[in-house]
Motif scaffolding. Structure first.
Motif, mmCIF file in Angstrom:
data_model
loop_
_atom_site.group_PDB
_atom_site.id
_atom_site.type_symbol
_atom_site.label_atom_id
_atom_site.label_comp_id
_atom_site.label_asym_id
_atom_site.label_seq_id
_atom_site.Cartn_x
_atom_site.Cartn_y
_atom_site.Cartn_z
ATOM 1 N N LYS A 170 0.835 -1.208 0.000
ATOM 2 C CA LYS A 170 0.000 0.000 0.000
ATOM 3 C C LYS A 170 0.876 1.267 0.000
ATOM 4 O O LYS A 170 0.597 2.247 -0.708
ATOM 5 C CB LYS A 170 -0.885 -0.024 1.249
ATOM 6 C CG LYS A 170 -2.049 0.906 1.167
ATOM 7 C CD LYS A 170 -3.023 0.666 2.289
ATOM 8 C CE LYS A 170 -3.856 1.931 2.443
ATOM 9 N NZ LYS A 170 -4.209 2.221 3.788
ATOM 10 N N GLN A 197 2.279 1.859 -3.358
ATOM 11 C CA GLN A 197 1.251 2.438 -4.244
ATOM 12 C C GLN A 197 1.046 3.931 -3.966
ATOM 13 O O GLN A 197 0.848 4.723 -4.890
ATOM 14 C CB GLN A 197 -0.051 1.660 -4.050
ATOM 15 C CG GLN A 197 -0.878 1.556 -5.316
ATOM 16 C CD GLN A 197 -1.977 2.582 -5.369
ATOM 17 O OE1 GLN A 197 -2.321 3.154 -4.327
ATOM 18 N NE2 GLN A 197 -2.488 2.836 -6.565
ATOM 19 N N GLN A 198 1.166 4.308 -2.662
ATOM 20 C CA GLN A 198 1.013 5.739 -2.326
ATOM 21 C C GLN A 198 2.116 6.575 -2.963
ATOM 22 O O GLN A 198 1.888 7.683 -3.412
ATOM 23 C CB GLN A 198 1.031 5.934 -0.809
ATOM 24 C CG GLN A 198 -0.310 5.629 -0.177
ATOM 25 C CD GLN A 198 -0.199 5.415 1.327
ATOM 26 O OE1 GLN A 198 0.893 5.407 1.906
ATOM 27 N NE2 GLN A 198 -1.341 5.225 1.962
ATOM 28 N N ARG A 199 3.321 6.007 -3.014
ATOM 29 C CA ARG A 199 4.433 6.767 -3.622
ATOM 30 C C ARG A 199 4.398 6.710 -5.133
ATOM 31 O O ARG A 199 4.959 7.562 -5.806
ATOM 32 C CB ARG A 199 5.760 6.215 -3.130
ATOM 33 C CG ARG A 199 5.868 6.442 -1.628
ATOM 34 C CD ARG A 199 7.259 6.262 -1.151
ATOM 35 N NE ARG A 199 7.242 6.283 0.303
ATOM 36 C CZ ARG A 199 8.258 6.591 1.059
ATOM 37 N NH1 ARG A 199 9.394 6.922 0.509
ATOM 38 N NH2 ARG A 199 8.175 6.579 2.360
ATOM 39 N N PRO A 234 1.389 6.280 -7.494
ATOM 40 C CA PRO A 234 -0.035 6.045 -7.732
ATOM 41 C C PRO A 234 -0.358 5.464 -9.107
ATOM 42 O O PRO A 234 -1.469 4.978 -9.317
ATOM 43 C CB PRO A 234 -0.665 7.443 -7.592
ATOM 44 C CG PRO A 234 0.387 8.343 -7.088
ATOM 45 C CD PRO A 234 1.712 7.665 -7.176
ATOM 46 N N THR A 250 -1.189 -0.239 -10.375
ATOM 47 C CA THR A 250 -2.442 -0.848 -9.902
ATOM 48 C C THR A 250 -2.172 -2.117 -9.097
ATOM 49 O O THR A 250 -3.000 -2.521 -8.293
ATOM 50 C CB THR A 250 -3.361 -1.204 -11.098
ATOM 51 O OG1 THR A 250 -2.603 -1.971 -12.041
ATOM 52 C CG2 THR A 250 -3.912 0.050 -11.760
ATOM 53 N N TYR A 267 0.167 12.309 -13.087
ATOM 54 C CA TYR A 267 -0.035 12.647 -11.669
ATOM 55 C C TYR A 267 0.807 13.868 -11.317
ATOM 56 O O TYR A 267 1.912 14.030 -11.849
ATOM 57 C CB TYR A 267 0.386 11.469 -10.785
ATOM 58 C CG TYR A 267 -0.518 10.285 -10.939
ATOM 59 C CD1 TYR A 267 -1.640 10.130 -10.133
ATOM 60 C CD2 TYR A 267 -0.277 9.331 -11.924
ATOM 61 C CE1 TYR A 267 -2.493 9.046 -10.296
ATOM 62 C CE2 TYR A 267 -1.120 8.252 -12.089
ATOM 63 C CZ TYR A 267 -2.218 8.117 -11.275
ATOM 64 O OH TYR A 267 -3.056 7.048 -11.434
ATOM 65 N N THR A 307 2.490 14.349 -8.823
ATOM 66 C CA THR A 307 3.734 13.955 -8.158
ATOM 67 C C THR A 307 4.704 13.240 -9.109
ATOM 68 O O THR A 307 5.787 12.832 -8.695
ATOM 69 C CB THR A 307 3.416 12.966 -7.015
ATOM 70 O OG1 THR A 307 2.654 11.891 -7.571
ATOM 71 C CG2 THR A 307 2.666 13.621 -5.889
ATOM 72 N N GLN A 308 4.291 13.074 -10.376
ATOM 73 C CA GLN A 308 5.033 12.144 -11.232
ATOM 74 C C GLN A 308 6.499 12.521 -11.443
ATOM 75 O O GLN A 308 7.371 11.673 -11.476
ATOM 76 C CB GLN A 308 4.342 12.015 -12.587
ATOM 77 C CG GLN A 308 4.912 10.852 -13.367
ATOM 78 C CD GLN A 308 3.916 10.276 -14.330
ATOM 79 O OE1 GLN A 308 2.726 10.277 -14.047
ATOM 80 N NE2 GLN A 308 4.387 9.813 -15.458
#
Ligand SMILES: Cc1cc2nc3c(=O)[nH]c(=O)nc-3n(C[C@H](O)[C@H](O)[C@H](O)COP(=O)(O)OP(=O)(O)OC[C@H]3O[C@@H](n4cnc5c(N)ncnc54)[C@H](O)[C@@H]3O)c2cc1C
Length: 370
Positions: free
Chosen positions: A128, A131-133, A135, A138, A233, A235-236
């Motif tokens: 998880k 995935q947060q870092r 996004p 999947t 994103y 943050t990408q």
């Protein structure tokens, strides 16, 4: 009179050597000409991950070279004032499916940290948290975050290093050159003598050494990667690069771009044709982590030729039989990491002379030449 140096090859080794010949104290007195034909260059086709610290390779010399290479790149990024689209310390995440493998890797990371401060912080992440870092994934897996990890754009890096050196003492010629039996550069119009020649020609080293009757233990390997367009994103630009088990890495770039690579094709050697099979294979690997990706997301395919020595280790230094010639090759799949340090060592030995001891980084050069 100023000394004259030729560099053959404008990939990461040749461009770094040129940059350090222009920037190390005393270097600017030397007149440098770099010849590069650019075809098949691994540097501009590379994925661009710099993160050697968790490698399980047992070769201690390689590890020392790659570790110090990552540090050299960090210093180079500051010294040459590289923009973040050329060098960006985003960190890397190394994932494992097996819980014990992940635990063992975490123990190794903590051990290596003690001797490698530039590795930065190490964190164990759940799927998880991965995935947060990242996004755009999947199907994330648990992993280890290493904050010192970085991504580089090899093509943009060599362009910038050459541009900076050209402002000091470098001339760049985009042409293919040969050597004659005495180590002079051979052109259709005649030969030209240089006081020193650095041959940084990757897997093409043997073509150049042939007239001298020398054979290098180096072979070509074709590598292909794909660039995809993905949701952008916010943050990408700062997302870490992902290194799952196996040879397929994920490198998110800003503006909704993602690089997935690479293939390792020993049979195809110097062939530079991108194949749909390799593209599909890379896409299938990408789908395991981001299941929404399809062939429509693929925007670019790149192919380059890596150089491998018999023991998968880089080799570099001055030829005993022709002391005006220095060679570097065999950088394999981690040459963006080791290349700048090799370029700096070669430039340093040209400026300051002497016979430096590089036995902590490589076996004797004679092991690779016959
Ligand atoms: C698909 C792919 C992905 C990769 N990913 C990574 C990665 O994520 N991290 C990492 O650390 N490394 C990576 N690598 C490895 C890395 O790119 C190489 O090891 C490194 O770039 C080799 O640099 P080099 O300067 O030795 O050779 P090259 O970059 O191949 O440069 C050699 C140059 O010499 C020129 N040349 C040869 N002969 C002559 C001649 N006679 N006259 C004039 N010019 C000549 C060639 O045209 C070429 O431009 C990757 C490689 C590939 C192919």
């Amino acid at each position: 009179m100023n000394e004259k140096v030729a560099i053959i090859g404008g990939g990461i080794v040749g461009a770094s050597a040129a940059y350090y010949l222009s920037s190390l104290p005393g270097g600017s007195q030397i007149s440098v000409t770099l010849y590069d034909d650019g075809a098949g260059q691994a540097t501009k086709a590379a994925a661009g991950i710099i993160s050697p610290w968790l490698s399980k390779r047992r070769n201690q010399r390689w590890y020392q070279l790659a570790k110090d290479g990552a540090t050299t790149l960090m210093t180079l990024a500051r010294q040459a004032n590289l923009a973040t689209d050329i060098y960006h310390q985003t960190g890397t995440i190394i994932t494992r499916t097996n819980e014990k493998d992940l635990h063992d890797l975490y123990v190794l990371a903590q051990e290596r940290q003690a001797d490698a401060p530039d590795m930065g912080d190490v964190e164990l992440l759940s799927a998880k948290e991965v995935q947060q870092r990242m996004p755009l994934l999947t199907n994330p897996q648990p992993g280890i975050f290493v904050s010192g990890g970085a991504r580089i754009d090899g093509g943009a890096l060599v362009t910038e290093l050459l541009a900076q050196a050209q402002r000091v003492n470098l001339t760049v010629k985009h042409e293919r050159v040969n050597l004659d039996g005495d180590g002079n550069l051979q052109f259709p119009t005649g030969k030209q003598h240089f006081d020193h020649v650095i041959i940084a020609a990757g897997p093409w080293l043997n073509d150049l050494l042939k007239p001298l009757g020398i054979k290098a233990a180096v072979r070509p390997q074709k590598g292909q990667l794909i660039e995809l367009s993905v949701p952008d994103y916010s943050t990408q630009e700062n997302m870490p690069a992902l290194m799952p088990e196996g040879e397929r890495d994920f490198i998110p770039l800003g503006y909704g771009k993602l690089i997935v690579g690479a293939t390792h094709d020993d049979e195809a050697g110097f062939n530079l044709t991108a194949t749909p099979e390799a593209t599909q294979d890379l896409l299938n690997s990408a789908k395991q982590f981001a299941d929404y990706l399809t062939a429509d997301n693929v925007t670019k395919v790149k192919v380059g030729t890596r150089a491998y020595s018999t023991d998968f280790s880089p080799f570099f230094g001055r030829l005993k039989s022709h002391p005006q010639l220095l060679v570097a090759s065999g950088l394999g799949a981690s040459g963006l990491t080791t290349g700048p340090l090799i370029g700096r060592l070669l430039a340093g030995t040209l400026i300051y002379g002497g016979t430096p001891d590089w036995s902590n980084y490589e076996k004797p050069l004679s092991d690779y030449l016959s």
